[in-house]
Design a protein around this motif. Structure first.
Motif, PDB file in Angstrom:
ATOM      1  N   SER A   1      16.175 -41.300  -8.554  1.00 44.91           N
ATOM      2  CA  SER A   1      15.660 -40.562  -7.222  1.00 44.91           C
ATOM      3  C   SER A   1      16.948 -40.155  -6.260  1.00 44.91           C
ATOM      4  CB  SER A   1      14.654 -41.521  -6.497  1.00 44.91           C
ATOM      5  OG  SER A   1      14.383 -40.753  -5.328  1.00 44.91           O
ATOM      6  N   LEU A   2      17.082 -39.127  -5.490  1.00 45.66           N
ATOM      7  CA  LEU A   2      18.061 -38.982  -4.857  1.00 45.66           C
ATOM      8  C   LEU A   2      17.758 -39.689  -3.622  1.00 45.66           C
ATOM      9  CD1 LEU A   2      18.478 -34.977  -4.889  1.00 45.66           C
ATOM     10  CD2 LEU A   2      20.163 -36.584  -5.766  1.00 45.66           C
ATOM     11  N   PHE A   3      16.654 -39.888  -3.204  1.00 45.36           N
ATOM     12  CA  PHE A   3      16.198 -40.845  -1.968  1.00 45.36           C
ATOM     13  C   PHE A   3      15.359 -41.953  -2.357  1.00 45.36           C
ATOM     14  CE2 PHE A   3      17.068 -36.176  -0.632  1.00 45.36           C
ATOM     15  CZ  PHE A   3      18.322 -36.754   0.061  1.00 45.36           C
ATOM     16  N   PRO A   4      15.676 -43.326  -2.316  1.00 43.53           N
ATOM     17  CA  PRO A   4      14.759 -44.456  -2.683  1.00 43.53           C
ATOM     18  C   PRO A   4      13.632 -44.341  -1.604  1.00 43.53           C
ATOM     19  CG  PRO A   4      17.343 -44.932  -3.064  1.00 43.53           C
ATOM     20  CD  PRO A   4      17.206 -43.688  -2.318  1.00 43.53           C
TER      21      PRO A   4
ATOM     22  N   ALA B   1      22.041 -44.640  -4.853  1.00 42.80           N
ATOM     23  CA  ALA B   1      22.094 -44.551  -6.208  1.00 42.80           C
ATOM     24  C   ALA B   1      22.266 -45.775  -6.808  1.00 42.80           C
ATOM     25  CB  ALA B   1      23.399 -43.770  -6.854  1.00 42.80           C
ATOM     26  N   ALA B   2      22.859 -46.951  -6.383  1.00 45.87           N
ATOM     27  CA  ALA B   2      22.957 -48.325  -6.777  1.00 45.87           C
ATOM     28  C   ALA B   2      21.627 -48.780  -6.359  1.00 45.87           C
ATOM     29  CB  ALA B   2      23.844 -49.055  -6.155  1.00 45.87           C
ATOM     30  N   VAL B   3      20.921 -48.473  -5.559  1.00 43.41           N
ATOM     31  CA  VAL B   3      19.486 -49.165  -5.223  1.00 43.41           C
ATOM     32  C   VAL B   3      18.591 -48.485  -6.293  1.00 43.41           C
ATOM     33  CG1 VAL B   3      17.740 -48.909  -3.605  1.00 43.41           C
ATOM     34  CG2 VAL B   3      19.891 -49.145  -2.860  1.00 43.41           C
ATOM     35  N   SER B   4      18.719 -47.210  -6.715  1.00 44.61           N
ATOM     36  CA  SER B   4      17.624 -46.699  -7.421  1.00 44.61           C
ATOM     37  C   SER B   4      17.990 -47.267  -8.996  1.00 44.61           C
ATOM     38  CB  SER B   4      17.937 -45.123  -7.431  1.00 44.61           C
ATOM     39  OG  SER B   4      17.675 -44.475  -6.250  1.00 44.61           O
ATOM     40  N   TYR B   5      19.152 -47.530  -9.060  1.00 45.46           N
ATOM     41  CA  TYR B   5      19.433 -47.962 -10.523  1.00 45.46           C
ATOM     42  C   TYR B   5      18.850 -49.357 -10.773  1.00 45.46           C
ATOM     43  CZ  TYR B   5      21.783 -50.254 -14.329  1.00 45.46           C
ATOM     44  OH  TYR B   5      21.940 -50.703 -15.678  1.00 45.46           O
TER      45      TYR B   5
END
Length: 389
Positions: free
Chosen positions: A300-303, A290-294
């Motif tokens: 996305s559930l899966f970056p 979730a941090a990566v996606s932010y």
């Protein structure tokens, strides 16, 4: 409305002490002599003077709301709907004035007497809008206000876990204020009461809730109300000022990763165990997708592989140890409380094996985690849409 000294907080000054009452014992006799002199004077002056008194007396009575008789209250049940607003911070006397001015109750005193008889329910009356009738008894009006089910909940609802930019969109859709005005207001830390520890970043400080914003309130005033609510939740959770930022960062990670309240304290513990361990099994890496996606600004559930390997993303907790530089969403009270009061446990891993129900399993070792991941993989192979595939 808050609990406290009811006589002061809700109804104003308490009754005077007995010593003052004893000091006034002889006043009724003096008052009677004054009225006798007045009546003699009126008799001498004639009907014109008496007419003046008949006009003045009702005016005085309306100002001081003298009660003590059946005429101080309407007979009820009333007719003709009227909407009244109880604003945050209003006292029982304020509410009494609103009801009287709207024609709901006949006098302020009638309502105050009823509310005084049940201070616990009076203190629990919630801010908001209520529909009442004109000409109700004070007891009937109090019963309506004291029942939370009668509160009109047509305000602006901001759910947990939204980014600040998404929050601006929700607010704009409800209030009609352009998104750009919220974005501009968010940059004025002083105007919205953003604490210094936020370092000018409003992300994480916009408390999710349902708000009844006053009519014609500005974007800055609305954001200020949300920031104030976050501070209130942090204080209630016992978070020290110096720890607010870190707690909000952790809470935002918990908000993004947890679906069930029962998992929030456990997930908070997993992240803390990782932060506090430099070596195996996670080497201080939070590894929050979730941090990566932010950081990538893509929900996305899966970056993607490219996003997971992007070292230029400061929120890439897959590659960069420690907490990210700021919150990744606006967490709710449950996540803030979990971050402030994490569970006890040895876990270093967690995975939601069912993205729909939120069922989450925890592992102490990498072997435990891999077994749980295989369970998730099998689920996603069977139901790819549930996994966003």
């Amino acid at each position: 409305m808050t609990q406290g000294d009811v006589s002061h907080t809700i109804f104003g000054e308490p009754e005077p002490p007995p010593t003052r009452l004893r000091a006034r014992r002889r006043q009724p006799q003096r008052r009677n002599r004054r009225w006798l002199v007045l009546l003699i004077a009126l008799a001498l002056l004639g009907g014109a003077a008496w007419a003046a008194v008949s006009v003045i007396k009702p005016v005085v009575a309306s100002v001081f709301d003298f009660g003590g008789s059946e005429s101080a209250d309407f007979p009820g049940p009333g007719e003709g709907e009227v909407e009244i607003v109880v604003s945050p911070g209003e006292t029982g006397e304020d509410i009494a004035t609103t009801l009287r001015d709207a024609g709901v109750v006949k006098t302020r005193g009638a309502y105050i007497d009823v509310a005084r008889s049940d201070p616990e329910r009076a203190a629990a009356i919630q801010p908001g809008r209520y529909t009442l009738l004109k000409g109700m008894t004070a007891a009937e009006a109090f019963a309506v206000l004291a029942d939370p089910a009668n509160r009109i909940t047509s305000g602006t609802t901001v759910r947990e876990g939204l980014w600040a930019t998404e929050t601006f969109e929700v607010l704009s859709a409800s209030t009609g204020i352009p998104v750009k005005e919220y974005a501009a207001a968010a940059k004025d830390a002083k105007a919205i009461g953003l604490p210094a520890e936020a370092e000018g970043n409003v992300e994480g400080w916009l408390a999710p809730s349902t708000y009844e914003f006053p009519e014609n309130s500005t974007a800055a005033e609305q954001l200020a109300a949300m920031v104030a609510q976050t501070v209130k939740v942090l204080d209630a959770a016992g978070v020290a000022t110096k720890d607010r930022k870190d707690v909000l960062i952790l809470a935002s990670l918990v908000e993004a990763e947890a679906k069930l309240d029962e998992d929030r304290p456990k997930i908070a513990r997993v992240f803390l165990n990782r932060l506090e361990t430099d070596g195996e099994p996670t080497y201080g890496l939070l590894q929050s997708d979730a941090a990566v996606s932010y950081g990538a600004q893509r929900r996305s559930l899966f970056p993607s592989s490219a996003e997971l390997n992007d070292a230029s993303n400061p929120y890439n907790t897959r590659l960069i140890p420690g907490l990210p530089p700021g919150p990744i969403s606006n967490p709710g009270a449950a996540s803030i409380n979990a971050a402030a009061n994490p569970a006890d446990g040895p876990w270093f891993f967690f995975v939601a094996v069912n993205p729909i129900t939120g069922e989450t399993k925890y592992g102490v070792t990498l072997e435990d985690h891999n077994r749980n991941v295989r369970e998730l993989t099998a689920y996603c192979n069977e139901k790819p849409k549930d996994c966003g595939l």
